[in-house]
Scaffold this active site. Structure first.
Site, PDB file in Angstrom:
ATOM      1  N   CYS A 115       0.871  -1.175   0.000  1.00 42.81           N
ATOM      2  CA  CYS A 115       0.000   0.000   0.000  1.00 42.81           C
ATOM      3  C   CYS A 115       0.903   1.218   0.000  1.00 42.81           C
ATOM      4  CB  CYS A 115      -0.907  -0.010   1.229  1.00 42.81           C
ATOM      5  SG  CYS A 115      -1.918   1.474   1.416  1.00 42.81           S
ATOM      6  N   CYS A 259      -5.212   6.530  -3.320  1.00 38.64           N
ATOM      7  CA  CYS A 259      -4.610   5.203  -3.452  1.00 38.64           C
ATOM      8  C   CYS A 259      -3.237   5.376  -4.081  1.00 38.64           C
ATOM      9  CB  CYS A 259      -5.486   4.292  -4.304  1.00 38.64           C
ATOM     10  SG  CYS A 259      -4.778   2.650  -4.580  1.00 38.64           S
TER      11      CYS A 259
END
Length: 356
Positions: A115, A259
């Site tokens: 991530c 994101c």
């Protein structure tokens, strides 16, 4: 029993951070309950997620007496209930540079290999505790170096791959600008899989409606994140000099405000399709991110990171009764919002253990 947690976010991609030394025997139910957007963790009263200004700006002292990251009373926290995941971080402070083992448990209980914004948060968290401006992060996608410098954090993101075995895809040739469930997508792995679609205006698209059929399409045996991008402007060459971005995240099962792996996927797909060259600014709803795709090294992701509050949350054995009642989980005392960040230098060297 309760667990001390901190709430951080990177351009609106928000996480609960737990020191892995704190024993949480059931991480999946912990994440499911406390990340829930309706009944999960809420900011302490009067903080609005860190924007109340109740804490003076300045620098927070390290445990060893050194200076910490800057406290910013206008942290940009939005006071939302829940989070996009829980970062369990194990700090190895006796390495030079320090290392942190990062495990991200998502709201559905799954674990994400990588991530981008979570890695930037993890680096800022480790820097706060060690005073270091260079952190090595051990993730399921590999070791990533991060640099912390002022108000931004730069993290290595590896080399984007269009190889069907890496994405992965249930076919042999790469998936490049082909129609899948009414979207023309390009499939790329930037630590996790993304199906990237370029559209005229990301805000004119019903993301949930168009993303769900792609997210679970048979071409993606493990599912995929779905990222939309639209050009923000054009340079003299006619290529875009930046993109707006929206991402439907696997594991969150909905749109997030930012994101990081998606931003890198946008840049990689844009280069593959000849839509852009060089470093790019990618703008999800939560803010701007800078992506670099050097020809001879890993991609890097740069953007701001902020700490909004700390609290204590019940451990899984006491979570079930609270979640069954549908009552939002209350938070403890706010500590203000701390900002950390890093420069855009490409990271290359690795850490060596000290005293081992």
């Amino acid at each position: 029993m309760t667990v001390p947690v901190e709430k951080w976010h990177g351009t609106g991609n928000d996480f609960l951070v737990v020191d892995a030394e704190r024993y949480v025997p059931q991480r999946r139910p912990f994440a499911r309950v406390h990340c829930d957007r309706e009944n999960g963790v809420v900011p302490p009263a009067g903080t609005d997620g860190g924007t109340s200004g109740q804490v003076d700006s300045g620098r927070v002292a390290q445990a060893d007496g050194g200076e910490g990251v800057r406290v910013d009373t206008d942290c940009g926290g939005d006071g939302r209930v829940g989070a996009d995941g829980v970062l369990f971080l194990a700090l190895e402070a006796d390495y030079r540079p320090p290392r942190a083992v990062m495990t991200l448990v998502q709201p559905d209980g799954s674990t994400a290999p990588m991530c981008g914004n979570g890695a930037r948060v993890a680096a800022a968290w480790a820097a706060q505790r060690t005073g270091a401006d260079r952190i090595m992060l051990d993730t399921q996608a590999g070791t990533r170096e991060a640099r912390v410098d002022g108000r931004s954090v730069t993290v290595e993101m590896g080399t984007p791959s269009f190889d069907p075995a890496d994405v992965p895809l249930d076919r042999d040739p790469p998936l490049v600008d082909e129609e899948v469930a009414d979207l023309r997508v390009t499939a790329v792995n930037t630590g996790v899989p993304h199906a990237v679609a370029f559209v005229p205006d990301v805000d004119a698209v019903d993301l949930d409606a168009v993303a769900a059929p792609v997210r679970d399409h048979d071409l993606f045996p493990r599912g995929t994140n779905v990222t939309l991008a639209s050009p923000r402007g054009h340079a003299a060459s006619g290529e875009a000099d930046g993109f707006d971005q929206r991402t439907y995240e696997r594991g969150v099962e909905g749109e997030t405000r930012s994101c990081g792996t998606g931003a890198v996927a946008v840049a990689a797909a844009a280069r593959r399709l000849g839509l852009a060259e060089g470093d790019l600014t990618v703008a999800p709803p939560g803010g701007e991110l800078s992506v670099s795709l050097p020809a001879d090294g890993p991609a890097t992701l740069t953007g701001p990171v902020e700490r909004t509050f700390e609290t204590d949350l019940p451990r899984p054995e006491s979570v079930d009764s609270q979640s069954a009642s549908g009552t939002p989980q209350s938070s403890g005392t706010a500590s203000g919002s701390e900002s950390a960040a890093s420069g855009s230098e490409t990271c290359a060297s690795r850490s060596e253990p000290v005293g081992r």
